[in-house]
Design an enzyme around this catalytic site. Structure first.
Site, PDB file in Angstrom:
ATOM      1  N   SER A  30       0.749  -1.104  -0.030  1.00 25.38           N
ATOM      2  CA  SER A  30      -0.163  -0.070   0.052  1.00 25.38           C
ATOM      3  C   SER A  30       1.009   1.304  -0.032  1.00 25.38           C
ATOM      4  CB  SER A  30      -0.983   0.079   1.170  1.00 25.38           C
ATOM      5  OG  SER A  30      -1.557   1.283   1.391  1.00 25.38           O
ATOM      6  N   TYR A  54      -2.688   5.087  -4.466  1.00 25.92           N
ATOM      7  CA  TYR A  54      -4.146   6.138  -4.441  1.00 25.92           C
ATOM      8  C   TYR A  54      -3.339   7.228  -5.002  1.00 25.92           C
ATOM      9  CZ  TYR A  54      -5.448   3.374  -0.429  1.00 25.92           C
ATOM     10  OH  TYR A  54      -6.358   2.297   0.391  1.00 25.92           O
ATOM     11  N   THR A  80      -6.662   2.234  -6.516  1.00 19.88           N
ATOM     12  CA  THR A  80      -7.767   2.014  -5.321  1.00 19.88           C
ATOM     13  C   THR A  80      -8.983   3.034  -5.853  1.00 19.88           C
ATOM     14  OG1 THR A  80      -6.287   1.627  -3.646  1.00 19.88           O
ATOM     15  CG2 THR A  80      -8.509   2.274  -3.099  1.00 19.88           C
ATOM     16  N   LYS A 154      -8.649  -1.657  -8.381  1.00 25.69           N
ATOM     17  CA  LYS A 154      -9.329  -2.284  -7.156  1.00 25.69           C
ATOM     18  C   LYS A 154     -10.391  -1.550  -6.403  1.00 25.69           C
ATOM     19  CE  LYS A 154      -7.355  -3.261  -2.268  1.00 25.69           C
ATOM     20  NZ  LYS A 154      -8.418  -2.559  -1.655  1.00 25.69           N
ATOM     21  N   HIS A 179     -13.173  -3.161  -0.032  1.00 22.49           N
ATOM     22  CA  HIS A 179     -12.367  -2.419   0.984  1.00 22.49           C
ATOM     23  C   HIS A 179     -12.467  -3.131   2.507  1.00 22.49           C
ATOM     24  CE1 HIS A 179      -9.654   0.801   0.629  1.00 22.49           C
ATOM     25  NE2 HIS A 179      -9.364   0.813   1.981  1.00 22.49           N
TER      26      HIS A 179
END
Length: 288
Positions: A30, A54, A80, A154, A179
């Protein structure tokens, strides 16, 4: 105490990434990891790693982050798309959760919208976050214009969005994810929407799944309904709490062994023989 805190920061690097590499399993790292993309790559040089990106309003910063992931050897970008803002996470609010002071988010160093750069200043559970709330399909095209890495979306949960993804050449896969159920109350389980997404994209995109995978039979069901692979989150954390790197490796081994057993008992000699008819819903039994 300082040494203890520093060792805690290294948990992700030395334990989870090492266990994944040991089991030849892909790890998705992440943006909000407590170690940099470079540190994690160095800790498990032989492991397959994808970077969960992100997209921030600061596009030059986002581009630099992509370049870092490329240089560190990550093989895909997992974008994401279900977090324009952080959902209302009542357990985090009740527990007054904040990132402990000895931990930071080094991948966010240099992000202008963060007042303390490397610290994670999201107000957990209240909706505040530094991601771009206006993220849309044109931003996926922008991302594909600056990288040759395959893009995996995602957070897709409908056949409609899966169909739109086909119109964007940089997208090579979909990770069906809600999520962890922490964004929007009432969304369906990922296993429920998997078939319609697989049907929408056919063979044109690879489809993966996360959420609710706890046993080898869960994996079997997902593969039968069209997933190319599954990802796990909480089970890895449980393994980590149980016995560090060896605990994470043990969790992955358990899942693989259970899948092998489920395949054998289902008459499947290889993953290619795992087919949709293996899975039936409750409506099937209601007709008996």
């Amino acid at each position: 105490m300082e040494r203890t805190c520093e060792m805690m920061k290294m948990i992700l690097i030395l334990l989870v990434s090492s266990a994944a590499a040991q089991l030849h399993t892909c790890m998705i790292v992440s943006t909000y990891a407590n170690n940099s993309v470079e540190e994690i790559s160095t800790a498990s040089p032989g492991g397959l790693k994808w970077f969960q990106l992100y997209i921030m309003p600061d596009r030059p910063f986002t581009q630099r982050l992509v370049r870092r992931a490329e240089a560190a050897g990550y093989k895909a970008l997992v974008v994401t798309v279900d977090l324009p803002v952080v959902g209302k996470r009542y357990p985090d609010l009740r527990n007054r959760f904040q990132l402990p002071p000895h931990l930071s988010v080094p991948n966010l160093q240099g992000l202008q919208s963060s007042t303390s750069q490397s610290n994670d200043e999201r107000n957990y559970g209240s909706g505040a976050s530094p991601e771009d709330p206006a993220l849309c399909w044109k931003d996926i095209d922008w991302l594909s214009s600056i990288t040759n890495l395959p893009i995996i979306l995602k957070g897709i949960l409908t056949a409609e969005d899966a169909g739109i993804a086909l119109e964007h050449p940089g997208v090579k896969g979909i990770l069906v994810s809600n999520h962890g159920g922490r964004q929007l109350d009432g969304v369906p389980a990922t296993i429920e929407v998997l078939p319609e997404i697989v049907a929408a994209v056919g063979e044109r995109l690879e489809v993966y799944l996360d959420g609710g995978v706890r046993t080898g039979t869960d994996v079997l069901k997902a593969l039968a309904l069209g997933a190319r692979a599954v990802f796990v989150g909480r089970p890895a954390i449980w393994g980590l709490a149980y016995n560090g790197e060896d605990g994470v490796a043990e969790v992955l081994k358990i899942l693989r062994n259970e899948l092998d057993l489920a395949m054998a008992l289902s008459g499947c000699r290889c993953p290619a023989e795992i087919k949709h008819p293996l899975v039936v819903g409750k409506e099937y039994y209601s007709k008996l």
